[in-house]
Design a protein around this motif. Structure first.
Motif, short mmCIF file in Angstrom:
data_model
loop_
_atom_site.label_atom_id
_atom_site.label_comp_id
_atom_site.label_asym_id
_atom_site.label_seq_id
_atom_site.Cartn_x
_atom_site.Cartn_y
_atom_site.Cartn_z
N PHE A 1 -14.96 -39.66 -33.91
CA PHE A 1 -16.20 -38.97 -34.28
C PHE A 1 -17.43 -39.86 -34.13
CE2 PHE A 1 -13.41 -35.81 -36.33
CZ PHE A 1 -13.93 -34.69 -35.69
N ALA A 2 -17.26 -41.16 -34.32
CA ALA A 2 -18.39 -42.07 -34.11
C ALA A 2 -18.81 -42.06 -32.64
CB ALA A 2 -18.01 -43.48 -34.55
N LEU B 1 -18.14 -39.69 -30.46
CA LEU B 1 -18.63 -38.34 -30.14
C LEU B 1 -20.08 -38.20 -30.58
CD1 LEU B 1 -18.10 -35.43 -29.17
CD2 LEU B 1 -17.39 -34.91 -31.50
N ASP B 2 -20.40 -38.64 -31.78
CA ASP B 2 -21.78 -38.57 -32.27
C ASP B 2 -22.71 -39.43 -31.42
OD1 ASP B 2 -21.05 -36.86 -34.27
OD2 ASP B 2 -21.01 -38.38 -35.84
N LEU C 1 -23.28 -37.61 -28.07
CA LEU C 1 -24.17 -36.45 -28.22
C LEU C 1 -25.60 -36.87 -28.49
CD1 LEU C 1 -21.93 -34.02 -30.27
CD2 LEU C 1 -22.51 -33.87 -27.85
N SER C 2 -25.76 -37.95 -29.26
CA SER C 2 -27.12 -38.37 -29.59
C SER C 2 -27.82 -39.06 -28.43
CB SER C 2 -27.11 -39.29 -30.81
OG SER C 2 -26.46 -40.51 -30.51
#
Length: 77
Positions: free
Chosen positions: A26-27, A29-30, A33-34
């Motif tokens: 998730f890190a 992925l974030d 995306l950012s």
């Protein structure tokens, strides 16, 4: 596609490291995306919407290739 990659990351991690695998997934992925979303938004007006779609399609095809590779690797085990 991305929830499937998270499931695969958890499945491949040893039981004592599954929390770490979820957190790392998730890190990244974030982070992706950012970074990717604003970059596509900045290139769109200059290069045109077709370039944004082409870049997005390229990323999706790459992800599909990774998914196919993961499926074949899991069937071989």
């Amino acid at each position: 596609m991305y929830p499937g990659f998270g499931v695969e990351a958890i499945r491949r991690a040893p039981p004592n490291n599954r929390g770490l695998a979820v957190g790392a997934y998730f890190a990244y992925l974030d982070l992706a995306l950012s970074v990717a979303s604003p970059l596509l938004g900045l290139t769109g007006p200059g290069a045109g919407p077709g370039s944004v779609l082409l870049a997005s399609a390229t990323v999706v095809l790459g992800a599909a290739g990774v998914a196919v590779w993961l499926i074949k690797a899991s069937k071989a085990q």
